[in-house]
Structures are given as structure tokens and as C-alpha cells.
Design an enzyme around this catalytic site. Sequence first.
Site, PDB file in Angstrom:
ATOM      1  N   ASP A 297      28.715 -86.395 -45.232  1.00  0.00           N
ATOM      2  CA  ASP A 297      29.631 -87.312 -44.572  1.00  0.00           C
ATOM      3  C   ASP A 297      29.038 -88.712 -44.702  1.00  0.00           C
ATOM      4  OD1 ASP A 297      31.531 -88.422 -42.670  1.00  0.00           O
ATOM      5  OD2 ASP A 297      31.846 -86.365 -42.002  1.00  0.00           O
TER       6      ASP A 297
ATOM      7  N   SER B  67      42.797-100.736 -54.251  1.00  0.00           N
ATOM      8  CA  SER B  67      43.348-100.335 -55.548  1.00  0.00           C
ATOM      9  C   SER B  67      44.619-101.131 -55.822  1.00  0.00           C
ATOM     10  CB  SER B  67      43.652 -98.834 -55.569  1.00  0.00           C
ATOM     11  OG  SER B  67      44.718 -98.541 -54.687  1.00  0.00           O
TER      12      SER B  67
END
Length: 300
Positions: free
Chosen positions: A102, A263
Site C-alpha cells: 500500500d 492524464s
Amino acid sequence: MRFVDGLVTASAVFTLAAATPIELRPRTKDFIIHQSIPKPFKKSGPAAVLATYGKYNGTAPEDVVEAAATNDGVVTTTPQQYDMEYLTPVTVGGQVLNLDFDTGSWVYSSELAASSQNGHSVYDPSLSISSSSLSGYTWSISYGDDSGASGDVYTDTVQVGTTTVSGQAVELAQQISAQFQRDIDNDGLLGLGFDAINTVSPTKQKTFFSNAEASLSAPIFTANLKKGKPGSYTFGYIDSAQHTGSVTYVPVNSANGYWEFTSNGYAVGTGAFVSTSLDSIAGMRPGYGRCGRTIADQRQ
């Protein structure tokens, strides 16, 4: 924030045959045994080549010796039911725990109540010759599902595959919420995020990857997580056998401790590419990426 969604053994079937007929008895009670065996790590490529030279009493080329001296490595990670999490064997002070990768780190420990230790491998600092208590240091973390944990801090040697960090801060759980007590497969978390997310007080501590990156051939790791079968994490290099095409690089915003990036669009399945600015988080679990509702709707 708890990641519940990650980036981008072999099973054998045995056929038994007998020369004489087998007596078929009435079936009484069915049962199933779930395999839960720590998967072995794999040596990095140069380390494996160096080991082969040594096995046959050969002299390895100098470049192989130099490459094998890095802290690079690869480790197998194995999915649990429904691929909800992938567990990876990690050695902490000589003790093997199955950890979920994680952003932050903490482990089940011998300091937990006995009932909370049931079904887990726990880290016991008294069994390690390299452990050292950080006196007065504590940590506490809570997640979006109201789960949480807290405890004290030691330092010890942590090894993932062949990637090793000495003096790594290890956050020992002394108390965990009911949600974690029900998860008997998971022995804790290993942090691959940035230091900003660390919750140790009075002084934040570096995550495993932050400590390891200076000793790697390149300051990178990769996650190759697969549906329903083991995948792998690599440290220090990109395995060309694990991807097709060229690798695309984007700037990462680490201010919040996560691998955040922007993005220029997305496509779902065989759908058309949609051009739009999108802020996302790359996680360490399959299917995870914090994204807009539009993408989630198309995925359903």
C-alpha cells in the site's frame, strides 16, 4: 485513505491411477482446504546469473558481479479471494509476514491482544537481533471505512525479495479495529508511497521504498498484478518480458504522499478514446485508480 481497489502457484493437477478397481464409498462431508503458503522471492537477473556461476565453480564476468551487487529484486505476490488484495512475503527482523503493498506501513505484532493475533503471523521485536525501539514514538491511522490501527515504533531490517533495507521504521500495531481482526490472511501493510503520508510522531519516518531507492539501479518499482493468479513486484528495473510496447512516463505529484498524476484522456475496453484532463491516483492493488464518475459509469 485505505486502498481497497492497484496499478499498473502454479497449480498442478495430479491424476491418480490404480491397477485394481477402487472402492467407491458414500460421500459423507465435503470440505475444502485453502492454500496459504508464503511464495518464495525470485532473485534479480544478475543475482541469478551470479548464483549459477557459483554453483558450477565458474568465474563470473565483472559486469555481472557489479550488477548483482545492487539491491534490485523481484518478489511474487499472490491474490486472495476475488482479487481483493495481493499478499507478498516480507521478512521483518528474520520473521516472514504476508503483507499487502500500500502507501503506508504497519504490521500485526506481539503487542496486540492475543485474540487479535489469532490466524496471523506477527512481528515480535524480541525475536530479532537487529530490532531497536524508537522510544516515545507512536503512530495512528484511520481509513475511509472507519477502520484503523495504532501502536509504537521500532527499527529493523526489512527484506522484500532481494531488496533489503536496514534500520527501516516498523510500525507495530498495539490496537486494531474490528475490520482488520476479521481479515485473517493479511499480516499488515508495506508502504510504497512517499514520506508525506507517514503518520509516525513526533518525527515522520521514511517509507520502505523511500529508503530503498538510493540502493537500486534505478529509483523505480513495478507492479504486475494478475487476475486470479500470482503476479510480481520488481524493484530497481523494468522487466521487458512483463509489458508490450514502449513505456510512457508522466510527472508525479507526491505532495499528498500518493502516486498522483494527470492524464490527457482515457478509453474503457474497446471503446473510443476520450480526450479530457483527468487527475488520478495509481495504487498498488488491481483495479485501483481514483478517477471521475464518467469512467466508472462506462466500466459498469
